[in-house]
Write an enzyme that holds these catalytic residues in place. Structure first.
Site, PDB file in Angstrom:
ATOM      1  N   MET A  30      33.081  44.457  26.323  1.00  0.00           N
ATOM      2  CA  MET A  30      33.556  44.867  25.002  1.00  0.00           C
ATOM      3  C   MET A  30      33.318  43.739  24.001  1.00  0.00           C
ATOM      4  SD  MET A  30      36.723  47.406  25.464  1.00  0.00           S
ATOM      5  CE  MET A  30      38.018  46.186  25.544  1.00  0.00           C
ATOM      6  N   HIS A  37      32.407  36.317  31.079  1.00  0.00           N
ATOM      7  CA  HIS A  37      31.319  37.295  30.904  1.00  0.00           C
ATOM      8  C   HIS A  37      29.968  36.643  31.213  1.00  0.00           C
ATOM      9  CE1 HIS A  37      34.298  38.965  27.868  1.00  0.00           C
ATOM     10  NE2 HIS A  37      34.058  40.017  28.621  1.00  0.00           N
ATOM     11  N   GLN A  61      39.809  53.682  25.514  1.00  0.00           N
ATOM     12  CA  GLN A  61      40.672  52.970  26.450  1.00  0.00           C
ATOM     13  C   GLN A  61      41.828  52.243  25.752  1.00  0.00           C
ATOM     14  OE1 GLN A  61      37.167  50.568  27.852  1.00  0.00           O
ATOM     15  NE2 GLN A  61      38.666  48.961  28.117  1.00  0.00           N
ATOM     16  N   GLY A 147      34.402  41.605  36.754  1.00  0.00           N
ATOM     17  CA  GLY A 147      35.188  40.431  37.133  1.00  0.00           C
ATOM     18  C   GLY A 147      36.397  40.841  37.961  1.00  0.00           C
ATOM     19  N   LYS A 149      39.076  39.465  37.681  1.00  0.00           N
ATOM     20  CA  LYS A 149      40.197  39.328  36.744  1.00  0.00           C
ATOM     21  C   LYS A 149      40.868  40.689  36.471  1.00  0.00           C
ATOM     22  CE  LYS A 149      42.379  38.108  32.815  1.00  0.00           C
ATOM     23  NZ  LYS A 149      42.411  39.382  32.171  1.00  0.00           N
ATOM     24  N   GLN A 153      40.862  47.577  37.587  1.00  0.00           N
ATOM     25  CA  GLN A 153      39.713  48.220  36.938  1.00  0.00           C
ATOM     26  C   GLN A 153      38.515  48.277  37.891  1.00  0.00           C
ATOM     27  OE1 GLN A 153      38.207  47.712  32.742  1.00  0.00           O
ATOM     28  NE2 GLN A 153      36.868  46.228  33.705  1.00  0.00           N
ATOM     29  N   LEU A 184      40.373  33.366  32.231  1.00  0.00           N
ATOM     30  CA  LEU A 184      39.761  33.616  30.917  1.00  0.00           C
ATOM     31  C   LEU A 184      39.871  35.092  30.570  1.00  0.00           C
ATOM     32  CD1 LEU A 184      36.572  31.389  30.674  1.00  0.00           C
ATOM     33  CD2 LEU A 184      38.965  30.829  30.309  1.00  0.00           C
TER      34      LEU A 184
HETATM   35  O1  PAF Z   1      36.402  45.213  31.113  1.00  0.00           O
HETATM   36  C1  PAF Z   1      35.948  45.605  30.014  1.00  0.00           C
HETATM   37  O2  PAF Z   1      35.519  44.824  29.186  1.00  0.00           O
HETATM   38  C2  PAF Z   1      35.946  47.084  29.702  1.00  0.00           C
HETATM   39  O3  PAF Z   1      37.053  47.724  30.255  1.00  0.00           O
HETATM   40  C3  PAF Z   1      34.653  47.797  30.125  1.00  0.00           C
HETATM   41  C4  PAF Z   1      34.469  47.771  31.633  1.00  0.00           C
HETATM   42  C5  PAF Z   1      33.459  47.138  29.456  1.00  0.00           C
HETATM   43  C6  PAF Z   1      34.698  49.260  29.686  1.00  0.00           C
HETATM   44  O4  PAF Z   1      34.851  49.376  28.311  1.00  0.00           O
END
Ligand code: PAF
Length: 283
Positions: A30, A37, A61, A147, A149, A153, A184
């Site tokens: 995002m 990242h 989300q 991740g 983290k 998810q 982070l």
């Molecule tokens: O972890 C994230 O940054 C978001 O939840 C993702 C996986 C990019 C989906 O929008």
């Protein structure tokens, strides 16, 4: 590095790569990129011939009261960072490109999406799985990188991928931490210096929990100790601290060889989460 905003353009770039038999690695984000990242992108760079990232602040989300409009969008900086770690293609779609008028389909991973983060943010994972399923369909990567983290998810995305027979491998990479142990997160940018110090109670609680687990203490007792540690920190409001089965996320009463500890708390207006896997590596 190419930057494209349209789905058709992503397909045009990727088709010849795949026709040439080259592997594609994908890091969905995002934006508001940090070292975590970039670590995912660097791992993808090592393991794949062609690296794609997406930068999309996914409205579905976020709940209406959450920080969608406030979410940082430093476009130029993010794109420079992607380039610096060797990303080949950055997909930077608009909301209309991802959710055209009339889009009505969602992906829901039952059960796992309703506990822990899902209990506190009931529509969150439905938004995540829907956008990730769409992105997987657009990028058609061989591997996607997430991740640890965001433990819940990545577990939900693995489950979706398995259940919907999506032809790609999910790679889960270790959490990137600051030198003092703080995981982070793009949301750390919202913390004042004193809030950041208070937020360290999450990683400290996990460290104490790990020691207790190594000493053979029962998971329920460890969970209570972590809850007490977090609740004792001024300015921090505990959401949960649990020791759970890594596959089902159900609370454990007895120790087992692999366990996951998950913690979440609010520090001022910012929600922080963290976790640790105890036992042999899962991924
Ligand atoms: O972890 C994230 O940054 C978001 O939840 C993702 C996986 C990019 C989906 O929008």
């Amino acid at each position: 590095m190419q930057v494209v905003e349209q789905i058709a353009a992503v397909r045009e770039v990727i088709a010849p790569v795949q026709r040439a038999g080259r592997s594609v690695g994908f890091v969905p984000t995002m934006g508001a990129l940090h070292r975590g990242h970039l670590d995912l992108m660097e791992t993808a760079r090592k393991e794949c011939d062609f690296v794609v990232t997406s930068i999309f602040v996914n409205p579905s989300q976020f709940a209406p009261h959450e920080d969608l409009t406030k979410y940082p969008r430093p476009k130029e900086r993010d794109l420079e960072l992607c380039q610096s770690v060797g990303v080949d293609l950055a997909f930077y779609p608009t909301v209309d490109e991802m959710y055209p008028r009339g889009a009505v389909t969602s992906v829901i991973v039952d059960g796992l999406s309703t506990v822990l983060e899902g209990a506190i943010r009931p529509t969150h994972f439905r938004g995540v799985t829907t956008v990730v399923a769409k992105l997987f369909g657009i990028v058609t990567a061989d591997r996607a990188y997430f991740g640890q983290k965001d433990y819940q998810q990545q577990l939900i995305i693995r489950t979706m991928t398995r259940d919907l027979n999506m032809p790609l491998e999910i790679r889960t990479c270790p959490t990137t931490r600051d030198i003092d142990g703080m995981a982070l997160s793009s949301r750390n940018a919202y913390l004042s210096p004193s809030e950041r110090t208070a937020g360290l109670c999450l990683s400290h609680a996990l460290q104490r929990g790990a020691q207790m687990a190594a000493d053979g203490v029962a998971p329920g007792v460890i969970a209570e100790a972590m809850q007490d540690d977090i609740e004792a920190t001024p300015g921090v409001v505990l959401d949960y601290a649990v020791v759970a089965d890594p596959w089902t996320l159900t609370d454990l009463t007895e120790s087992q060889s692999q366990m996951v500890a998950l913690v979440a708390a609010r520090v001022g207006a910012t929600r922080l989460i963290d976790n640790a896997i105890w036992g042999p590596s899962l991924y």
